[in-house]
Design a protein around this motif. Sequence first.
Motif, mmCIF file in Angstrom:
data_model
loop_
_atom_site.group_PDB
_atom_site.id
_atom_site.type_symbol
_atom_site.label_atom_id
_atom_site.label_comp_id
_atom_site.label_asym_id
_atom_site.label_seq_id
_atom_site.Cartn_x
_atom_site.Cartn_y
_atom_site.Cartn_z
ATOM 1 N N UNK A 1 0.834 -1.207 0.000
ATOM 2 C CA UNK A 1 0.000 0.000 0.000
ATOM 3 C C UNK A 1 0.866 1.254 0.000
ATOM 4 N N UNK A 2 2.044 1.187 0.657
ATOM 5 C CA UNK A 2 2.960 2.322 0.705
ATOM 6 C C UNK A 2 4.065 2.241 -0.347
ATOM 7 N N UNK A 3 4.127 1.128 -1.082
ATOM 8 C CA UNK A 3 5.215 0.910 -2.043
ATOM 9 C C UNK A 3 6.566 1.130 -1.366
ATOM 10 N N UNK A 4 6.726 0.462 -0.237
ATOM 11 C CA UNK A 4 7.929 0.631 0.577
ATOM 12 C C UNK A 4 8.338 -0.740 1.094
ATOM 13 N N UNK A 5 9.644 -0.935 1.310
ATOM 14 C CA UNK A 5 10.099 -2.234 1.786
ATOM 15 C C UNK A 5 11.479 -2.081 2.423
ATOM 16 N N UNK A 6 11.780 -2.866 3.473
ATOM 17 C CA UNK A 6 13.138 -2.840 4.020
ATOM 18 C C UNK A 6 14.166 -3.222 2.954
ATOM 19 N N UNK B 1 10.310 -2.253 -9.017
ATOM 20 C CA UNK B 1 10.429 -0.899 -9.546
ATOM 21 C C UNK B 1 9.340 -0.020 -8.944
ATOM 22 N N UNK B 2 9.645 1.253 -8.802
ATOM 23 C CA UNK B 2 8.740 2.273 -8.257
ATOM 24 C C UNK B 2 8.524 2.156 -6.748
ATOM 25 N N UNK B 3 9.170 1.155 -6.122
ATOM 26 C CA UNK B 3 9.093 1.043 -4.670
ATOM 27 C C UNK B 3 10.242 1.821 -4.039
ATOM 28 N N UNK B 4 10.083 2.163 -2.750
ATOM 29 C CA UNK B 4 11.088 2.912 -2.001
ATOM 30 C C UNK B 4 11.655 2.034 -0.894
ATOM 31 N N UNK B 5 12.961 2.150 -0.677
ATOM 32 C CA UNK B 5 13.575 1.429 0.441
ATOM 33 C C UNK B 5 13.209 2.117 1.751
ATOM 34 N N UNK C 1 -5.977 -0.950 -1.995
ATOM 35 C CA UNK C 1 -5.500 -0.257 -3.197
ATOM 36 C C UNK C 1 -3.981 -0.124 -3.128
ATOM 37 N N UNK C 2 -3.281 -0.897 -3.926
ATOM 38 C CA UNK C 2 -1.815 -0.892 -3.894
ATOM 39 C C UNK C 2 -1.279 0.501 -4.239
ATOM 40 N N UNK D 1 -1.460 4.839 -0.436
ATOM 41 C CA UNK D 1 -1.007 5.687 0.661
ATOM 42 C C UNK D 1 0.359 6.309 0.397
ATOM 43 N N UNK D 2 1.052 5.811 -0.613
ATOM 44 C CA UNK D 2 2.356 6.391 -0.941
ATOM 45 C C UNK D 2 2.203 7.826 -1.415
ATOM 46 N N UNK D 3 1.089 8.120 -2.067
ATOM 47 C CA UNK D 3 0.861 9.461 -2.609
ATOM 48 C C UNK D 3 -0.429 10.084 -2.077
#
Length: 830
Positions: free
Chosen positions: A148-153, A160-164, A242-243, A246-248
């Motif tokens: 949902x946040x497109x974030x991962x450790x 792609x398009x994900x944030x560390x 919704x994937x 929340x990132x945006x």
Amino acid sequence: MPATPNTFEYAELVPPVLEVIYDSLALLAEADFEGKELHTVKVYSGLQSIAKSLLKRKWFSRVPQLNKHIIEGIPRRSGKPQTFDTLPRISRLCLLEWEKVQKSNVLDQSTIFVPSPLTILVNILSIPAYTASQAYALAAARQQLFAVFLIHPDSEHIPDKWTRLNLEELVEAVFSFRAHISHRDNIPYKRSLSRASRFLAHYLALRGILRIRFGTINKKSFSRSRAIKDCLAWLRKKDYLDFGCLANEKKPTYEFRLLEKLTDLADAQEIVNEITGIPLAIDGASNVFYGGLRRSESNSLVISLTGEPGTGKTSLSLAVAAALAPYGTVTLYFTTEEGPDRLRSRLTTLIPPFFRNTTLNPKVINSWFYPFQVNSEHGLEMHKFISEYIKPMESELIPKLKLSTENERSIPTIAPLIVIIDGLGGLGHMSRENALNYFCELVERLRKLGCIVFLLSADGIPKESRLEYTVDTVINLQYSDTNAANSKPVRLFQLQKTRLQLSRPGTHVFHLSGEEGVRIAPQLPSQLDAKKTHEIPPPSTEHILNTLFIEKKNKRVSVPTRLVNAYESSRILIYGHGSSGKSALGLKFLMAPVLTQAGSNANKYQNSRNRRRILAISFLYPEKYYTQAKRDLYARARSFYKDISPDLKAFVLTPGYITPEDFIRRIIWELDKAEMEGRPITGVLIDGIHNVFLQFPKLEREDMIWPTIYSLFTRYQVTVVTTFTTFTFTTFGSSPNARAPRVATDNGQTAPDLEFVLRGHRPLLHALVQAADFFFQVEKRNTASPDRRYRLSVNSAYYQPIPNQALVWNAETYEFEESEPLGSGQQMLI
């Protein structure tokens, strides 16, 4: 080399279950906002209708015998649920969680609190009979939040398009949140915060630590109508489905606030460990490892597991492999001892039995477990081992374990590979001068592959060697009490080192056998420390147990006069001399309906707890006694209990060598299991606690067990009744030499010396007195009379004067027959 493993299939259940949770919360919110009673057939029917949508899902129609804990109680045919207990489990959990956050609302009426749907999701996906399965539920919910946040450790493979996930920002967010909590303020939530901060707020809400709050933004309050509108819009939007939404997120309409029963957040390191670690579904492991196993920057983890033969090294490593298999983890097992067939046979017995009834089931062991027997008869050189096994892993296996980046919704595998090397003494001849250097080279190559490496050996890693600094976690297994014939040997799990994470080092009890399989019973300080952020609340004076008044053939006055008000969530001590019906009296307290004081904000949210659920922990009678006593109490006053018979579960302990750690772990397991079932326990009876002496030597020797268990009970907010059969005491004497209590003998004389008699009981009596909110004494009214009528008097009552009256308790009819004044010679324990 093995083929590509399956992904975490359990996560496929998240979207349909979340959709039901959102719709259920929206229905409850609408009814609540309109001032309607939630516990009606109409609301129940609406919740059941929403839950029925799960039966139409592909995962259910494809394999209907799986995941029955999720669809429990959902009827196949039409029919309206009449009571809270006939609701589907998913509906009960939604209703309970909604009520919990509403009851804690002590702020202005414009404020609206909502539980995170992910909190409810975790309980629904957990299997109640196997509470350690919550690890998989947490992993699935956490995975959804990452998407949902497109974030991962940090990981070698991030879509792609994900944030560390920036761990420094995460830690800063913890301290920022804690500053708001210390000022009893809301935790702000706005677009300008870092993604790590916003992710953390939702993760803490997922863990049930924070509530979502509507009605205020940046200390600006809105009208209730605005808060209702924002709340319903948020529930209907279903953000967590919704994937990337929340990132945006542009304009949040809510904030967060700490749950009322908590005092603070956990340590920052503990929170980071939960978010980045591997949840391990072994009972007790979550406590010991603070929620999961944390890997290094290269996503590797090297664990040294040592112990004498027979202590359980192989079984523990196989149990870890089985616990991680549902995540899609492949296990390579290199051994110089047992053959592959023997290892597969042992592994089969270590796979939890519930697996086969869920989509967690690693259906074919040969698809994820690959044993290799290494011939060490003449010694195997490390370079040969590397060329034969490690190089093919590097060239063939590792590329297959990495997911394709083509699907931006895919996330890295939780734990792609475990390598277990069993028998270091044989492999490579560790005693040779250059063996350690060769072995360090092997471990470093495995670390670069992102593996979890287990090194099993009878002897420990050589001190101050290069290999010792290479190992991240050191665990030693051993037996205790093996030298005495009158003691039962106990396996011990010693956590000696965790370089990469916060943990609870020390010695814990370890088990391999039994229906529950491999499990850890954490030491008492660790079990208590796990609840350190939970508030220790006083008894709920808003809710009174409707008992302690005169009963005449079940004809009760509309407003009876009670001897004292015994409150819900209080701790009650009943003691007396000999058999006086204390066990039944304890059940009578716990079965009593709850009356709510006028003016309580929680009045309308109490109904789901109307049915009393009792856990009887017995050191005295068999289960049949409590079942029959409950039936007799209910039969004599059925209308008084409003035709709602209590549930009762008896945990009967037969004399033996149970350890304090196992005793408390079992009780906590019962409480957690009931919570996951959506039928929380309301009262606990600890019956015949005096029998601990002589019959349970390991419990008798541990003085801290009773303060620990009573402290934990308070945090679970259950009513606790303890019965204790003791000597009859007189009051203190007036002279300096008469400061100690005296024992009353049968002829009414007193014995001056109690030191020998109370030598063993003194710590326990002290703990009971310190823990109790109410002291009741039950004594024979007339020692010459053969009837079973006793005097019940009050020695202490929470914030109430001590009455000068007593009730006559009939241990045959289980009724209070009349009241009578206390005489000046009444014997009481001071």
